[in-house]
Design a protein around this motif. Sequence first.
Motif, PDB file in Angstrom:
ATOM      1  N   GLY A  46       0.822  -1.201   0.000  1.00  0.00           N
ATOM      2  CA  GLY A  46       0.000   0.000   0.000  1.00  0.00           C
ATOM      3  C   GLY A  46       0.853   1.246   0.000  1.00  0.00           C
ATOM      4  O   GLY A  46       2.004   1.247  -0.429  1.00  0.00           O
ATOM      5  N   ASP A  47       0.306   2.302   0.523  1.00  0.00           N
ATOM      6  CA  ASP A  47       0.953   3.604   0.511  1.00  0.00           C
ATOM      7  C   ASP A  47       1.543   3.890   1.884  1.00  0.00           C
ATOM      8  O   ASP A  47       1.282   3.183   2.850  1.00  0.00           O
ATOM      9  N   PHE A  48       2.344   4.920   1.942  1.00  0.00           N
ATOM     10  CA  PHE A  48       2.857   5.334   3.242  1.00  0.00           C
ATOM     11  C   PHE A  48       2.857   6.847   3.302  1.00  0.00           C
ATOM     12  O   PHE A  48       2.821   7.533   2.287  1.00  0.00           O
ATOM     13  N   ALA A  49       2.861   7.362   4.494  1.00  0.00           N
ATOM     14  CA  ALA A  49       2.887   8.813   4.709  1.00  0.00           C
ATOM     15  C   ALA A  49       4.005   9.131   5.680  1.00  0.00           C
ATOM     16  O   ALA A  49       4.261   8.390   6.625  1.00  0.00           O
ATOM     17  N   LEU A  50       4.650  10.223   5.430  1.00  0.00           N
ATOM     18  CA  LEU A  50       5.713  10.712   6.291  1.00  0.00           C
ATOM     19  C   LEU A  50       5.423  12.176   6.544  1.00  0.00           C
ATOM     20  O   LEU A  50       5.187  12.934   5.604  1.00  0.00           O
ATOM     21  N   ILE A  51       5.391  12.584   7.801  1.00  0.00           N
ATOM     22  CA  ILE A  51       5.101  13.974   8.107  1.00  0.00           C
ATOM     23  C   ILE A  51       6.235  14.546   8.929  1.00  0.00           C
ATOM     24  O   ILE A  51       7.036  13.813   9.521  1.00  0.00           O
ATOM     25  N   LYS A  91      -3.048  13.216   8.268  1.00  0.00           N
ATOM     26  CA  LYS A  91      -4.396  12.977   7.741  1.00  0.00           C
ATOM     27  C   LYS A  91      -4.280  11.866   6.711  1.00  0.00           C
ATOM     28  O   LYS A  91      -3.483  11.954   5.784  1.00  0.00           O
ATOM     29  N   PHE A  92      -5.060  10.820   6.898  1.00  0.00           N
ATOM     30  CA  PHE A  92      -5.032   9.717   5.941  1.00  0.00           C
ATOM     31  C   PHE A  92      -5.620  10.179   4.613  1.00  0.00           C
ATOM     32  O   PHE A  92      -6.625  10.870   4.566  1.00  0.00           O
ATOM     33  N   SER A  93      -5.000   9.734   3.550  1.00  0.00           N
ATOM     34  CA  SER A  93      -5.413  10.121   2.207  1.00  0.00           C
ATOM     35  C   SER A  93      -6.591   9.288   1.730  1.00  0.00           C
ATOM     36  O   SER A  93      -6.700   8.110   2.044  1.00  0.00           O
ATOM     37  N   ASN A  94      -7.459   9.929   0.962  1.00  0.00           N
ATOM     38  CA  ASN A  94      -8.521   9.178   0.286  1.00  0.00           C
ATOM     39  C   ASN A  94      -8.300   9.245  -1.229  1.00  0.00           C
ATOM     40  O   ASN A  94      -9.208   9.012  -2.011  1.00  0.00           O
ATOM     41  N   GLU A  95      -7.065   9.527  -1.600  1.00  0.00           N
ATOM     42  CA  GLU A  95      -6.670   9.596  -3.002  1.00  0.00           C
ATOM     43  C   GLU A  95      -6.874   8.234  -3.672  1.00  0.00           C
ATOM     44  O   GLU A  95      -6.650   7.194  -3.063  1.00  0.00           O
ATOM     45  N   GLN A 104      -3.990   2.122   8.577  1.00  0.00           N
ATOM     46  CA  GLN A 104      -3.454   1.682   9.860  1.00  0.00           C
ATOM     47  C   GLN A 104      -2.067   2.279  10.037  1.00  0.00           C
ATOM     48  O   GLN A 104      -1.266   2.301   9.102  1.00  0.00           O
ATOM     49  N   VAL A 105      -1.767   2.755  11.234  1.00  0.00           N
ATOM     50  CA  VAL A 105      -0.426   3.239  11.553  1.00  0.00           C
ATOM     51  C   VAL A 105       0.398   2.032  11.980  1.00  0.00           C
ATOM     52  O   VAL A 105       0.090   1.367  12.963  1.00  0.00           O
ATOM     53  N   LEU A 106       1.435   1.723  11.195  1.00  0.00           N
ATOM     54  CA  LEU A 106       2.302   0.600  11.525  1.00  0.00           C
ATOM     55  C   LEU A 106       3.433   1.017  12.441  1.00  0.00           C
ATOM     56  O   LEU A 106       3.912   0.233  13.256  1.00  0.00           O
TER      57      LEU A 106
END
Length: 118
Positions: A46-51, A91-95, A104-106
Amino acid sequence: MRKLFGTLIFFFLTFIFSQAIAQVRVPFQERASQNNQSRKTFEIKGDFALIGNTNLTLQNYGDNLMNDNLLIYVDVDGDSNTINSSSATLKFSNENGANTDCSQVLFAGMYWSGRGPT
């Protein structure tokens, strides 16, 4: 005189050794999988986010400027008792039709580094 000298030495040593150091240095250590301690490379489906956030910002921005001007502290809390405060929000993406309820935060980690004027 000898008693006064001893008292001064006592207070001087107490002052020197009572200075606190606020930084706690923790050496970098690679993280391992909980299921396999020898595995240090992680894969996700899946995707990942980094802030992240910043503690310094340009005093003046401009499209026609070199943007190498004076840096000032970020102060988002408006508290006059602090000179620097900042934040970041995940903020989780709905893209592409992603369902945020299935996100889910891993792993969440906080890393900090800073240097102020001497």
